[in-house]
Structures are given as C-alpha cells and as structure tokens.
Design a protein around this motif. Structure first.
Motif, PDB file in Angstrom:
ATOM      1  N   ALA A  32      -0.339  -8.469 -11.377  1.00 44.48           N
ATOM      2  CA  ALA A  32       0.726  -8.143 -10.208  1.00 44.48           C
ATOM      3  C   ALA A  32       0.509  -7.174  -9.504  1.00 44.48           C
ATOM      4  N   GLY A  33      -0.139  -5.971 -10.051  1.00 44.27           N
ATOM      5  CA  GLY A  33      -0.645  -4.688  -9.208  1.00 44.27           C
ATOM      6  C   GLY A  33      -1.832  -5.161  -8.174  1.00 44.27           C
ATOM      7  N   ALA A  34      -2.958  -5.954  -8.822  1.00 43.77           N
ATOM      8  CA  ALA A  34      -3.830  -6.610  -7.880  1.00 43.77           C
ATOM      9  C   ALA A  34      -3.120  -7.368  -6.677  1.00 43.77           C
ATOM     10  N   ILE A  35      -2.298  -8.366  -6.924  1.00 38.14           N
ATOM     11  CA  ILE A  35      -1.548  -9.120  -5.914  1.00 38.14           C
ATOM     12  C   ILE A  35      -0.973  -8.212  -4.921  1.00 38.14           C
ATOM     13  N   ALA A  36      -0.369  -7.148  -5.459  1.00 35.33           N
ATOM     14  CA  ALA A  36       0.667  -6.340  -4.666  1.00 35.33           C
ATOM     15  C   ALA A  36      -0.306  -5.761  -3.521  1.00 35.33           C
ATOM     16  N   LEU A  37      -1.440  -5.112  -3.999  1.00 32.08           N
ATOM     17  CA  LEU A  37      -2.393  -4.546  -3.134  1.00 32.08           C
ATOM     18  C   LEU A  37      -2.987  -5.337  -2.027  1.00 32.08           C
ATOM     19  N   SER A  38      -3.050  -6.460  -2.461  1.00 34.80           N
ATOM     20  CA  SER A  38      -3.687  -7.609  -1.565  1.00 34.80           C
ATOM     21  C   SER A  38      -2.864  -8.113  -0.631  1.00 34.80           C
ATOM     22  N   LEU A  39      -1.439  -7.975  -0.812  1.00 31.53           N
ATOM     23  CA  LEU A  39      -0.330  -8.700   0.230  1.00 31.53           C
ATOM     24  C   LEU A  39       0.295  -7.657   0.840  1.00 31.53           C
ATOM     25  N   PHE A  40       0.856  -6.588   0.428  1.00 34.26           N
ATOM     26  CA  PHE A  40       1.687  -5.433   0.623  1.00 34.26           C
ATOM     27  C   PHE A  40       1.127  -4.828   1.989  1.00 34.26           C
ATOM     28  N   ASP A  41       1.653  -4.378   2.916  1.00 36.70           N
ATOM     29  CA  ASP A  41       1.522  -3.388   3.913  1.00 36.70           C
ATOM     30  C   ASP A  41       2.604  -2.763   4.440  1.00 36.70           C
ATOM     31  N   TYR A  42       2.538  -1.768   5.459  1.00 35.72           N
ATOM     32  CA  TYR A  42       3.454  -1.015   6.011  1.00 35.72           C
ATOM     33  C   TYR A  42       4.523  -1.942   6.716  1.00 35.72           C
ATOM     34  N   ASP A  43       4.364  -3.159   6.782  1.00 36.67           N
ATOM     35  CA  ASP A  43       5.155  -3.904   7.527  1.00 36.67           C
ATOM     36  C   ASP A  43       6.018  -4.959   6.532  1.00 36.67           C
ATOM     37  N   THR A  44       5.719  -4.743   5.393  1.00 31.80           N
ATOM     38  CA  THR A  44       6.526  -5.986   4.432  1.00 31.80           C
ATOM     39  C   THR A  44       7.344  -4.784   3.452  1.00 31.80           C
ATOM     40  N   PRO A  45       8.745  -4.936   3.788  1.00 34.04           N
ATOM     41  CA  PRO A  45       9.587  -4.384   2.717  1.00 34.04           C
ATOM     42  C   PRO A  45       9.588  -5.248   1.282  1.00 34.04           C
ATOM     43  N   VAL A  46       9.623  -4.296   0.363  1.00 35.58           N
ATOM     44  CA  VAL A  46       9.333  -4.445  -0.967  1.00 35.58           C
ATOM     45  C   VAL A  46      10.568  -4.210  -1.634  1.00 35.58           C
ATOM     46  N   TRP A  47      11.099  -5.194  -2.808  1.00 29.90           N
ATOM     47  CA  TRP A  47      12.040  -4.890  -3.498  1.00 29.90           C
ATOM     48  C   TRP A  47      11.651  -5.061  -4.868  1.00 29.90           C
ATOM     49  N   LEU A  48      11.964  -3.803  -5.834  1.00 31.17           N
ATOM     50  CA  LEU A  48      11.740  -3.647  -7.048  1.00 31.17           C
ATOM     51  C   LEU A  48      12.664  -3.994  -8.105  1.00 31.17           C
ATOM     52  N   ASP A  49      12.558  -4.682  -9.186  1.00 29.92           N
ATOM     53  CA  ASP A  49      13.683  -4.541 -10.097  1.00 29.92           C
ATOM     54  C   ASP A  49      14.026  -3.210 -10.674  1.00 29.92           C
TER      55      ASP A  49
END
Length: 206
Positions: A56-73
């Motif tokens: 999941a961490g590898a996927i996060a680093l490949s998809l997330f950036d400064y323009d993508t708000p992220v919600w965490l459980d």
C-alpha cells in the motif's frame, strides 16, 4: 482526526524512485483494467511505516501528490510516522473528511466507514470520486460476488477478506450509479486487485 508529527526523519522512500514507482503504477493500472484479477507487486527492500503495508505504501508513493487530498482510517491517522512519511515523500494534504478525499487509505478494511461517505463524483465530473486503497489479508476463498463489465470477457467470481458484512451490497448499489461511484483497490502483502466503478457487481445467490 489528527496526529502530532515528531522530528525524527521519515523512513526512506522507494529504493529506485523512478522504476519502483512505475512498477507500482503499472500494477494498479493493470488491476483496474482487469477487474478482480490480482496483479503481483514486488516491493523488494522497500519498508513503509506500520500500520501501512509495504504494498500500500508503494502504491501511495506512485499515486499521491500535492494535489490529491488523502483520507486515513483511524489506525493510520494515529501514526505520526505515517503522516510524516506520506507528506515528506508525496506532499499530499491529509483531510479529515472522506467526502473530500481523492484517495483513501484503509488499514483496517473490516471496519471501514460506509462507502457512501466517500466522494462518488458527479455526472459532470465522475473522475473526482475517491479511490479507496483497502489493505486486506486475502484475495482468495469462496467467491462472494460475480463481476462483469469492461475488462472482463465473461463474468468472474471475486472475493477479498476481511470486509464489513454489508460491503458488497454497498458497493453493488454505488456501482449501479455509474459513471458515479468509487474505485476500489484491494491490497495484500504482494498483490493488488482492482474494482473500478464501471464493474457491475452481482451478489451470489441472486
């Protein structure tokens, strides 16, 4: 939802940022193009901060950036290391509101909130919906649902566990709103499987 960031240096990112990110991105795209078919994702020596899994961490680093708000459980939101890791390596803003999230990271899939609480996009902008990355134990076992639609030559069974008892009913109802909906990524320690909002879901026995 809040977490205090400590001053310790975050864990390193992907060992080979360009190639590892491309590999993770390719696995995600293949998973969404072939609904319900697990794709292998080898993270090698990469180490994400617990309770975020390496995959999941590898996927996060490949998809997330400064323009993508992220919600965490709750479990992820309670970890300052996870916050610091994501912010340092991706610059993504963390949101308390799942309805504002471009991506959601769920470490405890069995207790994830109702899918209706996430952004399902609009008819004009369906691509603004949330992509939910749910960490699960297995992508095998008794087939809970039958999948059909784009990317599937014929109907196929699928299951992931553990998930909330009402999960498949909720997802089937949300996908019936296509092009609105949510895109799902189910992640184990070495695999990722996708269910885009274009996939039709039929409950077993119906």
């Amino acid at each position: 939802m809040s977490a205090l960031l400590d001053t310790a240096a975050p864990l390193p990112g992907l060992p080979d940022p360009v190639h590892d990110s491309q590999a993770a991105f390719r696995a995600v795209m293949n998973a969404l193009a072939r609904p319900g078919k697990p794709q292998k994702l080898d993270t090698g020596d990469f180490q994400a901060p617990a309770p975020l899994s390496n995959t999941a961490g590898a996927i996060a680093l490949s998809l997330f950036d400064y323009d993508t708000p992220v919600w965490l459980d709750a479990e992820l939101a309670g970890s300052s290391q996870v916050w610091q890791f994501l912010r340092f390596h991706t610059g993504c803003p963390i949101t308390d509101d799942p309805g504002e999230a471009s991506f959601a990271l769920v470490s405890d899939a069995e207790h994830m909130p109702p899918l209706s609480s996430f952004n399902q996009g609009t008819l004009e902008y369906p691509d603004r919906s949330t992509t939910i990355i749910a960490m699960v134990d297995k992508l095998t076992g008794a087939k809970a649902v039958t999948l059909s639609g784009p990317g599937l030559k014929k109907p196929a069974g699928f299951n992931a566990s553990p998930l909330p008892p009402s999960f498949w009913n909720e997802l089937a109802a949300i996908h019936a709103q296509f092009p609105r909906g949510v895109d799902m990524l189910f992640v184990t320690q070495k695999q990722v499987a996708g269910l885009p909002r274009s996939t039709r879901i039929e409950m077993k026995g119906r």
